[in-house]
Write an enzyme that holds these catalytic residues in place. Structure first.
Site, short mmCIF file in Angstrom:
data_model
loop_
_atom_site.label_atom_id
_atom_site.label_comp_id
_atom_site.label_asym_id
_atom_site.label_seq_id
_atom_site.Cartn_x
_atom_site.Cartn_y
_atom_site.Cartn_z
N SER A 64 57.54 -46.93 -33.20
CA SER A 64 58.93 -47.10 -33.65
C SER A 64 59.21 -46.42 -34.99
O SER A 64 60.35 -46.08 -35.27
CB SER A 64 59.25 -48.59 -33.77
OG SER A 64 58.38 -49.24 -34.68
N ASP A 93 49.46 -51.89 -33.04
CA ASP A 93 48.11 -52.43 -32.87
C ASP A 93 47.83 -53.49 -33.93
O ASP A 93 47.22 -54.52 -33.65
CB ASP A 93 47.08 -51.31 -32.98
CG ASP A 93 47.20 -50.30 -31.85
OD1 ASP A 93 46.53 -50.47 -30.83
OD2 ASP A 93 48.00 -49.36 -32.00
N HIS A 152 60.90 -52.29 -40.51
CA HIS A 152 61.13 -50.87 -40.37
C HIS A 152 61.72 -50.30 -41.66
O HIS A 152 62.02 -51.05 -42.59
CB HIS A 152 62.05 -50.60 -39.18
CG HIS A 152 61.42 -50.91 -37.85
ND1 HIS A 152 61.53 -52.14 -37.25
CD2 HIS A 152 60.65 -50.14 -37.04
CE1 HIS A 152 60.85 -52.13 -36.11
NE2 HIS A 152 60.30 -50.94 -35.95
#
Length: 561
Positions: free
Chosen positions: A256, A368, A506
């Site tokens: 992303s 991850d 983000h």
């Protein structure tokens, strides 16, 4: 029961013991075997001999015996996808054909016998002669299976001993799968479109007011670097003599952070919008004056640059171009993305695939860290990433001529855990997006996870600094470490959240610009002397020089002034 189920005519293993011998063991030996296998189940430890396998290649008549020509094909049976098997294939089998997730059994004879056994059990044969007759009848009746299991047996090709069986599943099944994929894409598009702002200009103005966008650079201020002689007079043949202007095509692999999620978000729903045109490594909207991205920098050296993503697009949209990142991607997905990138570039008529110079940027790991390492054996996760990374880079090396790959370290997300004064709106989002680091159930393991993320970063350094990717003249990989020790500004001991998207996970456009600045500087710094943090925007913006006009690689860093 296990011994009774053995098939007597199977081949023996390394010990040379035939299954038929085991079937007829005495009581004492059977008891010993039962205790032996029970101990394995209780301890979870396999004898070393159990991890060995025989490789027997059955060649078709007239085929060469050179191993380099072999293509290995297997289905997704869990034992075929285990770490040990994949690691062995990586080093011993040159070409492994990939199969899709949830792939069917690739041994059609198994499907045949399964159906025939069911039919025979419904009406058992009375003699050996009757068995032969029934087998022939059921074989002929196989084409009358139900539509779900229907197989076109007439399309099976038999080519002698060791022949190939080509299994063609009914066309209706294939059409159904494609329809489901298209339905998913349409639903995702509709959802994302509903989150987009109605007035883009007003939306961007709000972001600028909230200081989440970089301040525009005035038109009278020139680009920081001279672009004279930025492109070689003739195309270089060596990746170690590559100038910024020689790059013709850009591409990106990642998650992303590369897909551009939430760059322009003003609410939690807009975090799901992929603002790919503004992404730090691959976005090409506007110019460097408003959106500093790596392609917008390179366009100053080569205005004909191709491949950068545009606008708010999903990975399958045409405007995404060579940004093949997927928001939910993990390390295991990078090889699929590399193949997707290769297919897109080869199929693009604008590109001279064999002669154009390509720059691919890869960064993977955040998902991850956030959504995987607390649910799997965390000690094995870095080694599995080593396997995935080598597999991906090997594919690019073997299939992408004239390519330079930037591998950017994923940030150690300890920086998020150290944020101060996080708004209440962020706690729910961060806990949802990064449950391994922010979930209450795993807080006692935080130090373990921090150490794991450091090992992940160091593993990438070790893989790329080996000689594996520095022996070809038209391909190399460079590790770019500017993200390894990133920090965010604070005011009165409160983190400056203008650098973050609405979810505080983000990044805002201003931070994507910092990342582009940091990556660009790393590309112009010798290997071994690269910065591990990003500078404040434009405070340090390196430029090629007459003495060193090339992008630094491992092979030309020793010759740097």
């Amino acid at each position: 029961m296990g011994l009774k189920d053995l098939k007597p005519f199977k081949s023996p293993g390394f010990d040379g013991i035939h299954p038929e011998f085991l079937i007829h063991l005495g009581g004492y030996a059977k008891k010993w075997l039962a205790e032996f296998f029970t101990d394995i189940l209780l301890t979870g430890q396999l004898p070393l001999e159990f991890k060995k396998a025989k490789e027997i290649s059955v060649l078709k008549p007239g085929k060469p015996s050179n191993k380099s020509t072999f293509k290995f094909y297997q289905d997704n049976n869990p034992k075929h996808k285990s770490y040990l098997v994949r690691e062995w294939l990586l080093y011993n089998c040159p070409k492994v054909l990939e199969t899709p997730p949830q792939s069917p059994d690739l041994n059609p004879i198994g499907n045949m016998w399964s159906q025939m056994k069911i039919a025979l059990q419904l009406r058992p044969p009375s003699s050996l002669t009757d068995l032969k007759r029934r087998l022939l009848q059921e074989w002929a009746a196989l084409s009358h299976l139900s539509p779900v299991r229907r197989i076109d047996w007439k399309s099976m090709l038999l080519s002698g001993f060791g022949g190939v069986l080509l299994l063609i599943v009914s066309e209706s099944c294939a059409q159904s799968s494609l329809a489901s994929l298209r339905t998913y894409e349409l639903v995702k598009e509709a959802a994302v479109n509903s989150f987009m702002p109605r007035s883009r200009d007003r939306h961007l103005h709000k972001l600028l007011q909230q200081e989440k966008r970089q301040s525009p650079v005035p038109a009278e201020k020139p680009f920081p670097c001279s672009t004279d002689n930025s492109r070689s007079q003739s195309r270089p043949t060596s990746v170690h003599q590559l100038r910024p202007g020689d790059i013709d095509v850009v591409g990106a692999i990642g998650d992303s952070l590369t897909a551009g999620n939430g760059i322009e978000a003003l609410n939690m729903f807009q975090v799901f919008v992929e603002n790919r045109g503004s992404a730090w490594s691959i976005g090409g909207d506007r110019t460097w004056r408003e959106l500093l991205t790596l392609p917008n920098i390179l366009k100053e050296f080569n205005p004909n640059l191709m491949g950068y993503s545009l606008g708010d697009s999903l990975s399958h949209h045409r405007s995404s171009q060579f940004n093949v990142a997927d928001p939910a991607a993990m390390s295991q997905d990078t090889h699929f993305q590399a193949r997707n990138l290769w297919k897109r570039m080869r199929g693009d008529s604008r590109i001279d695939f064999n002669n154009d110079w390509k720059l691919v940027t890869l960064m993977i790991g955040a998902n991850d860290f956030c959504s995987n390492m607390c649910y799997v054996n965390s000690t094995e996760l870095p080694e599995k990433h080593r396997f995935d990374l080598i597999k991906t880079l090997d594919f690019l090396r073997d299939n992408m001529p004239r390519t330079l790959v930037n591998v950017v370290a994923p940030p150690n997300l300890e920086v998020l855990m150290n944020f101060k004064g996080m708004p209440n709106s962020c706690y729910l989002m961060v806990g949802f997006e990064c449950s391994c680091l922010f979930g209450l159930a795993y807080r006692q393991r935080r130090q373990e996870f921090i150490d794991l993320m450091r090992r992940w970063q160091q593993l990438e350094v070790d893989v790329i600094n080996s000689d594996r990717y520095h022996e070809k003249e038209d391909f190399t990989v460079v590790f770019q470490p500017f993200t390894m020790n990133i920090t965010f500004p604070t005011t009165d001991d409160i983190t400056d959240y203008t650098y973050m998207s609405y979810d505080c996970f983000h990044l805002s456009q201003k931070t994507h610009a910092l990342a582009a600045n940091g990556l660009w500087n790393n590309m112009l710094q010798p290997v071994g002397s690269k910065s591990t943090n990003w500078p404040s925007l434009f405070s340090e913006f390196l430029c090629p020089s007459e003495k060193q006009p090339y992008i630094y690689t491992a092979n030309n860093s020793d010759a740097s002034p």
